[in-house]
Design an enzyme around this catalytic site. Sequence first.
Site, PDB file in Angstrom:
ATOM      1  CD  GLU A  62     101.814 -35.925  37.945  1.00  0.00           C
ATOM      2  OE1 GLU A  62     101.701 -36.595  37.983  1.00  0.00           O
ATOM      3  OE2 GLU A  62     101.416 -34.837  37.072  1.00  0.00           O
ATOM      4  N   PRO A 276      95.004 -45.809  27.089  1.00  0.00           N
ATOM      5  CG  PRO A 276      93.305 -46.845  27.297  1.00  0.00           C
ATOM      6  CD  PRO A 276      94.729 -47.392  27.051  1.00  0.00           C
ATOM      7  N   GLY A 318     103.692 -49.252  32.814  1.00  0.00           N
ATOM      8  CA  GLY A 318     104.874 -49.285  32.932  1.00  0.00           C
ATOM      9  C   GLY A 318     105.862 -49.378  31.786  1.00  0.00           C
TER      10      GLY A 318
END
Length: 429
Positions: A62, A276, A318
């Site tokens: 999100e 993952p 990231g």
Amino acid sequence: MASPIWPRLVYSAVLYMLSPLIGWRIWREQVLTYSRLQRLGMRLGKLPPGPRIWLHCASVGEVRAARPLIEGLLARYPQHSLLLTTMTATGAQQVLKLIGEQAAPDQVRLAHCFLPLDFPGAAKRFITRGQPTLAILFETELWPNLLHACHQQAVPVAVVNGRLSPRAFARYQRLRSLMASALANVTWLAAKSAQDAERFQALGCRAAVTHVVGSLKFEVPSQEKALEESEYLLQVWGARPVWVAGSTRDGEEVLLLEAHRQLLQRFPTALLVLVPRHPQRFDEVARLCSQGGWALSRRSQQQAVTPQTQVYLGDTLGELATLYAAGHVAYVGGSLVPLGGHNVLEPAALGKPVLCGPSLDNFSDVAEPLLAVGALSVVETPDALADALAERLATPSFALQIGQAGREVVEAHRGALARTLDGLSQWLT
């Protein structure tokens, strides 16, 4: 007419009864530099100067999706600061990365703390201490006591990129009285689609505050940095077929490894980049690969990808966009297991042909236009995945064509960010 108070009281009583279990779960979701008392609405850390906007995103996905909104708010309202909250530690780390990218420390207008647990007292303390001029909740983060605390302190509440998958809608319908009392405190709701808007209204959201603005997920940030960084990886890896499986979940990796085993029979030099979704599973997935006899290299340990490497574990945070950019085909996880899937737009925006499993509830609205042009294909078994991978790797011109079609879909659907910012402007002067 005021909504009844009893659903929220019953909900709060249940929370108190479950507090030992909730506390244990939250104890694990922590970053060492943060006080655990933030979960009770205390010790929020150094807050940026006001007037202050509060934006809540549940987790890392999100936060990534909200990045264009975060940057848009900071740019459009230079007199405001932004307090971001997350529920998870990975979300916190993603926000800290954003904060680190800001210019000078004395100009930082972005701060982070953990969202308090939705106990009445914790919610009230958080709003009192945070003093937001506007609360923005991303997607479906509807916490009844936090919404009530905002109402009690006259803080307008906006829900942006509002979505309700059919599965989530079915769950919330069983709690309709509670959801109706929570949604009564929403001042403005920006739904991703007409279907989402209808579901919110069916749960009790007023039609007058519900608007369809499109999905912020199409507002994918510039991919230039990811593309540049991927060039180095491609040079190091050499001329070999590469497919990237991103945001994979428990029970899914074993299926992907089976597909890769089949693919290697046709493309012996193929490399699987396995990423993952949750960092707490990195070691578990590494053990799964090692136990299966795979030649494994781990990115977190800076292990080289040699010609013998069959699986490269992307166990860092990231870097998913960079790894997607370095692949020839992308697979988006959480979809071969019944979890609703993850963001298929990230690789599509990079011009990659995209594959996923049949579980797409969470992203059905953004998946549909990609499916319509063939940029996204659904596979239901490891065999079908291996076949689809082989087809795209064997025909680069076909992969390039459908990848470009996906990129054009992303560009054509932009605009939700401007509509969202315009809608929020009535409370940000």
